[in-house]
Design an enzyme around this catalytic site. Sequence first.
Site, PDB file in Angstrom:
ATOM      1  CB  CYS A  82      -6.312   2.026  -2.209  1.00 13.73           C
ATOM      2  SG  CYS A  82      -7.670   2.460  -3.323  1.00 13.73           S
ATOM      3  CG  HIS A 134      -5.947   6.441  -3.330  1.00 13.22           C
ATOM      4  ND1 HIS A 134      -5.543   5.154  -3.596  1.00 13.22           N
ATOM      5  CD2 HIS A 134      -5.047   6.936  -2.437  1.00 13.22           C
ATOM      6  CE1 HIS A 134      -4.443   4.891  -2.884  1.00 13.22           C
ATOM      7  NE2 HIS A 134      -4.135   5.956  -2.179  1.00 13.22           N
ATOM      8  CG  HIS A 146      -1.790   5.235   0.469  1.00  9.69           C
ATOM      9  ND1 HIS A 146      -1.689   5.558  -0.854  1.00  9.69           N
ATOM     10  CD2 HIS A 146      -0.716   5.813   1.064  1.00  9.69           C
ATOM     11  CE1 HIS A 146      -0.618   6.304  -1.061  1.00  9.69           C
ATOM     12  NE2 HIS A 146      -0.008   6.474   0.094  1.00  9.69           N
TER      13      HIS A 146
END
Length: 184
Positions: A82, A134, A146
Amino acid sequence: MIKKFLLSTIIVLCSISALNAQTKTKETNKLEDPDNLASQYFSQVMGVAVDATSNIKLYKFIYEWIGTPYRFGGNTKKGIDCSAFTKAIYDKVFNTTILRNSRDIFSMVNPLPKDELKEGDLVFFKIKSRSITHIGIYLGDNRFAHASSTRGVVISNLNEPYYSRYFYKGGRIIDAVKNDLIEE
């Protein structure tokens, strides 16, 4: 009298015809505008409103990466995580170098609540952790791109129960940080 009537009628018909031609030309130009077509295409593919798709370069970049598998520490089309995906977007789309780790990237932003997010802002999550784990790029209409650890590069919705539960904050890169990065 008849000649004047016929002449008047011809002038009115010509005027209407010319007006119709101008309207059709404007509609055709609007339809043939590549940026407008791209906006319409990306808005449909990514589920974002047409008026929210102002950065065609961003949507094109994301589209080219959709489906890339997730790989922790990866930064290529063979596999990406990510933060590397976010870093690549900022490098290629915004010509801005950001840090590599989602927690470090958070130190480069002005935190924002969900309702103040704009296209290109960052979204941060604390997934089963006390720290940020994240990151993604906000697209508009509560959608973000993402690299998901289970699905690879995808577009998700912040209102999905999973992401809603773990959403921490949004963020916009601080201008002073951008300027420092450019000068280095």
